[in-house]
Design a protein around this motif. Structure first.
Motif, short mmCIF file in Angstrom:
data_model
loop_
_atom_site.label_atom_id
_atom_site.label_comp_id
_atom_site.label_asym_id
_atom_site.label_seq_id
_atom_site.Cartn_x
_atom_site.Cartn_y
_atom_site.Cartn_z
N ALA A 1 7.44 -6.51 -7.33
CA ALA A 1 6.62 -5.34 -7.02
C ALA A 1 6.61 -5.16 -5.50
O ALA A 1 6.80 -6.11 -4.73
CB ALA A 1 5.20 -5.51 -7.53
N TRP A 2 6.40 -3.91 -5.08
CA TRP A 2 6.21 -3.62 -3.66
C TRP A 2 4.72 -3.85 -3.37
O TRP A 2 3.87 -3.09 -3.81
CB TRP A 2 6.60 -2.18 -3.36
N THR A 3 4.41 -4.92 -2.67
CA THR A 3 3.02 -5.30 -2.46
C THR A 3 2.70 -5.50 -0.99
O THR A 3 3.59 -5.71 -0.17
CB THR A 3 2.69 -6.61 -3.21
N CYS A 4 1.40 -5.44 -0.68
CA CYS A 4 0.89 -5.67 0.66
C CYS A 4 -0.09 -6.85 0.61
O CYS A 4 -0.98 -6.87 -0.24
CB CYS A 4 0.18 -4.43 1.20
N LEU A 5 0.07 -7.80 1.52
CA LEU A 5 -0.81 -8.96 1.53
C LEU A 5 -2.02 -8.77 2.43
O LEU A 5 -3.05 -9.42 2.23
CB LEU A 5 -0.03 -10.20 1.99
N THR A 6 -1.91 -7.89 3.43
CA THR A 6 -3.01 -7.64 4.34
C THR A 6 -3.09 -6.14 4.60
O THR A 6 -2.35 -5.35 4.00
CB THR A 6 -2.79 -8.37 5.69
N ALA A 7 -3.96 -5.75 5.51
CA ALA A 7 -4.07 -4.34 5.89
C ALA A 7 -3.03 -3.94 6.92
O ALA A 7 -3.02 -2.78 7.37
CB ALA A 7 -5.47 -4.07 6.44
N GLU A 8 -2.15 -4.85 7.29
CA GLU A 8 -1.09 -4.55 8.24
C GLU A 8 0.12 -3.98 7.52
O GLU A 8 0.52 -4.49 6.46
CB GLU A 8 -0.69 -5.81 9.01
N ALA A 9 0.71 -2.93 8.11
CA ALA A 9 1.87 -2.29 7.47
C ALA A 9 3.03 -3.26 7.31
O ALA A 9 3.79 -3.17 6.34
CB ALA A 9 2.30 -1.08 8.30
#
Length: 301
Positions: A240-248
């Motif tokens: 999946a395309w995921t984000c771990l933090t609020a950073e791009a």
């Protein structure tokens, strides 16, 4: 298909009226326009899903942002609901500031200029790409546009705002308020929402906070009379395309773990609510859906 029938001359009049004497020698041409027949719906059957459809009811689909499967499942669910004869409001975790662009796209022919006009919105071009702006989400909107253009009663209701809230709890409450409005606008139809699977929980509490008030739980506190079912996504694994933090820079394709041996498709309804949901919808192996506009970052970039 549009049908144009030209009627001219006594013979034609006889064929239509059965009475030659009623015709003038040279009647003016008459154009009869038949209404375009609605396009046939091509839906994939999902056993048991239609039992959740009813006028005034709602279905909340939890997702992990950034996959192909959940937006595709939603599109097929909309197709099945329309096939069952229900008007459908699709509630999406997209800022309301995009409403005019999405409405215009749904009413358009879907050409290159129409697509470009939709994708000029700041939502699609944000630096932070958390999966809600994915190619699969665009494909979902394109499917809704096709339904709309074929005369089906489908509309989109956007739930989020561009300006972030101070806390996640405030954001869930804002999503709940917007969901309530979607139900108010769809008294005789079905509301189908696609949100992150924390927001779709219809019972208070999350693993890190048993008192956390999710959007789904707040909705039912505000409108206890609603008939709403919540299904979480269930998958075997994949990416999946995921984000771990609020950073791009934290957003990229990652491997995700699932549950081995579960079905590749279908739904399951639990005897009682578990993990805030009434059941799950199965999607097999996840495939990542990167941003529609921005070039996805590779690991380590």
């Amino acid at each position: 298909m549009s049908v144009v029938r030209r009627i001219a001359g006594p013979a034609a009049c006889l064929a239509v009226t059965g009475w030659l004497g009623a015709c003038s020698p040279k009647p003016p041409p008459v154009v009869v326009r038949a209404l375009r027949a609605p396009a046939a719906l091509e839906c994939q059957a999902v056993a048991g899903l239609d039992a959740l459809f009813a006028p005034g009811a709602g279905l909340l689909l939890g997702e992990m942002h950034g996959t192909e499967q959940s937006p595709a499942f939603l599109a097929n669910t909309v197709c099945l609901a329309l096939q069952a004869g229900l008007p459908v409001t699709v509630a999406l975790e997209i800022p309301r500031e995009e409403t005019s662009r999405i409405d215009a796209f749904l009413s358009s022919s879907g050409g290159e200029k129409d697509r470009a006009a939709l994708l000029t919105g700041p939502f699609w071009r944000a630096d932070y790409q958390d999966g809600r702006r994915s190619r699969a989400m665009f494909d979902l909107l394109e499917r809704l546009r096709q339904f709309h253009q074929s005369g089906k009663p489908v509309r989109a209701e956007l739930l989020d705002r561009a300006v972030p809230t101070a806390t996640s709890i405030e954001r869930d409450r804002r999503l709940a308020d917007a969901l309530g409005e979607a139900f108010d606008k769809t008294p005789e139809g079905l509301v189908i929402g696609l949100l992150g699977n924390v927001h779709t929980r219809i019972r208070r509490g999350v693993p890190w906070d048993p008192n956390y008030e999710t959007a789904g739980s707040v909705l039912l506190q505000q409108k206890p009379e609603l008939h709403v079912k919540a299904l979480d996504v269930a998958y075997r694994g994949g990416e999946a395309w995921t984000c771990l933090t609020a950073e791009a820079s934290s957003c990229l394709v990652r491997t995700v773990k699932g549950r081995a041996g579960i079905p590749a498709e279908g739904i399951e309804i639990y005897p009682e609510i578990a993990n805030g949901h009434n059941g799950v919808y199965y999607v097999g192996d996840l495939r990542p859906s990167p941003p529609m506009v921005q070039t996805p970052r590779e690991p380590g970039a």
